[in-house]
Write an enzyme that holds these catalytic residues in place. Structure first.
Site, short mmCIF file in Angstrom:
data_model
loop_
_atom_site.label_atom_id
_atom_site.label_comp_id
_atom_site.label_asym_id
_atom_site.label_seq_id
_atom_site.Cartn_x
_atom_site.Cartn_y
_atom_site.Cartn_z
N ASP A 1 -4.54 -5.88 10.65
CA ASP A 1 -5.40 -5.14 11.36
C ASP A 1 -5.27 -5.37 12.89
O ASP A 1 -5.34 -4.34 13.81
CB ASP A 1 -7.05 -5.93 11.21
CG ASP A 1 -7.09 -5.59 9.60
OD1 ASP A 1 -7.05 -4.54 8.96
OD2 ASP A 1 -7.44 -6.62 8.88
N GLU B 1 0.74 -1.25 -0.04
CA GLU B 1 -0.07 0.18 0.06
C GLU B 1 1.01 1.37 0.06
O GLU B 1 0.44 2.25 -0.60
CB GLU B 1 -1.05 -0.04 1.13
CG GLU B 1 -2.10 -1.24 1.05
CD GLU B 1 -2.19 -2.03 2.09
OE1 GLU B 1 -2.61 -2.96 2.45
OE2 GLU B 1 -1.94 -1.41 3.49
#
EC number: 2.7.1.147
Length: 496
Positions: free
Chosen positions: A480, A327
């Site tokens: 996460d 990302e």
């Protein structure tokens, strides 16, 4: 002559050890190992344990990881949530009456035949892929068969739900989750997660994760690597349908931390929808009372235009970011950042390159005297190491936060309560440069002091290696969990 003498001594000692073993076979193994180690040409390797680099690093983390002076009490998380159904891809396709033909990629799946062709295409390459299944009825038929299939496993899925689940493990935290929550997901969620009635729906959003193992065969097909093929018919998350419910729930819940994720799910939508929805996202964030930090968790994307829009429209509205190496590089490529000519990472991402991009994000899009931005923190994670970059004067306890994020990467991947030094290893380079675009310094890694700190023009960097699980049990949701743990140990200054 000296070399000959050394060889002769080694030979005589080897002979002596052999004689001792023959004459005294009951001699303790430790004594024999000590004698044999004298013959080694190099230093004996340290077995995994308290004295190994992994053991010393884990012990140093435990000493560093302390709760902040002011902890969060109420955390609100939204807006993507689903049920991950994990099962054997070959067995499911066989149960659907499909046979392996010639593989063919489909950007969108419209039928069972499309599913079979796409699965064969990617299984043959051993490559991961994710596709949208456009036919609602066919998808629901397949999802029902998959969900009830012997051996199928159901997990909490979606970044928001996974982050909420991780926060909920701390009993003194109250957690609000807004997302499309159906009966199965509600059952899987921790009791400590509160879901507002408006977020509940009659049917779950299922993401089907078809796994295959390295060397697994189906007809003439043979997978070169273990991997997975994911598909779904997920309209609620794709449209971020729960955004308004999320924002309207905040006033009553009164959180002191807000976590937002799911922007990547809009990739399948039209450009006009994306433009309109991003505007609504930034407006919604600006409606959150001042003083409540907002963390944005990014996820895998392929649409450069959408990523660029997120950078330029959303970054300044949020306080904190969480992202991985794919990302980060895609972000820099999409927004013309530093090192954007790099097409992909090779091996462990270069620390100096990562540091330069993080610095650029905070300098170009972060909070400053001349810019009306709230962004002051970025938590970067990759397999081998993590970095927390913060604008000075806004965050505390980041040394503990980056260590806690790295520690949970090792425990969750190995499914252990604490770091098991026999099952983890260091993958990070033992020395690295802190920057390539500025006068960076060279750092030598010391397992006894595993968090390295450096500063650059008002930005502080906290770096720590990861003890990488050698044989991971489950890696879905690891990013996460890392971001949630890092936030749990972070403290924001009241004026931020």
């Amino acid at each position: 002559m000296a070399l000959w003498r050394g060889s002769a001594y080694a030979g005589f000692l080897a002979l002596a050890v052999g004689c001792v073993f023959l004459l005294e076979p009951q001699l303790p193994g430790s004594a024999l190992r000590w004698l044999w180690s004298s013959l080694q040409l190099g230093p004996a390797s340290v077995p995994p344990g308290p004295g190994s680099p992994e053991g010393r690093l884990a012990a140093a983390w435990d000493a560093l990881i302390v709760r902040p002076a002011r902890s969060w009490r109420r955390v609100a998380v939204g807006v993507n949530a689903c049920v991950d159904v994990v099962l054997s891809g070959v067995k499911l396709l066989q149960a659907l009456g499909l046979n392996p033909g010639n593989g063919k990629d489909h950007t969108e799946l419209r039928s069972r035949n499309d599913l079979e062709e796409a699965f064969v295409h990617f299984m043959g390459k051993g490559a991961a892929a994710e596709r949208f299944f456009s036919d609602k009825e066919t998808f629901h038929d397949i999802a029902q068969i998959a969900s009830e299939f012997p051996g199928a496993q159901h997990y909490v899925g979606g970044n928001a739900a996974l982050i909420g689940q991780k926060f909920a493990a701390n009993s003194d935290l109250k957690v609000l989750l807004c997302g499309p929550v159906g009966p199965k997901l509600h059952e899987l969620l921790d009791d400590n997660v509160f879901v507002p009635p408006e977020s509940l729906q009659e049917v779950d959003e299922f993401h089907l994760i078809l796994e295959y193992q390295a060397g697994e065969e189906w007809g003439r097909l043979k997978a070169p690597h273990a991997n997975r093929f994911i598909f779904s018919h997920d309209l609620s998350n794709g449209a971020m349908n729960m955004l308004e419910v999320f924002v309207s729930s905040l006033e009553e819940f009164q959180p002191d931390l807000v976590v937002l994720s799911g922007l990547h799910m809009m990739e399948g939508q039209s450009k006009e929808f994306q433009r309109k929805r991003l505007l609504e996202v930034t407006t919604s964030i600006s409606d959150i009372p001042m003083g409540i930090p907002v963390h944005l968790e990014l996820a895998s994307m392929t649409n450069r235009e959408l990523m660029s829009s997120i950078v330029h429209q959303v970054f300044s509205a949020v306080t904190s970011l969480g992202l991985n190496e794919q990302e980060l590089l895609f972000l820099s490529q999409s927004a013309s950042g530093p090192h954007s000519s790099l097409s992909s990472w090779t091996g462990v991402p270069d620390v100096g390159v990562v540091s330069d991009i993080l610095f650029w994000i905070l300098k170009e899009h972060g909070k400053s005297e001349s810019r009306a931005s709230h962004l002051t923190r970025i938590h970067f994670h990759t397999l081998a190491y993590h970095i927390l970059a913060t604008v000075d004067g806004h965050w505390a306890n980041q040394l503990a936060a980056v260590a806690a994020g790295a520690r949970v990467a090792g425990t969750q991947a190995c499914a252990t309560a604490t770091i098991d030094t026999r099952r983890v290893s260091l993958k990070v380079p033992r020395e690295f440069m802190t920057s390539h675009s500025a006068a960076g310094s060279r750092v030598m890694l010391n397992p006894n002091e595993p968090v390295v700190e450096w500063h650059r023009e008002g930005v502080s960097f906290h770096f720590t290696p990861v003890l990488v699980c050698k044989d991971p049990v489950r890696t879905v949701g690891l990013g996460d969990a890392i971001s949630a743990e890092g936030l749990f140990y972070s403290e924001v200054h009241p004026h931020s």
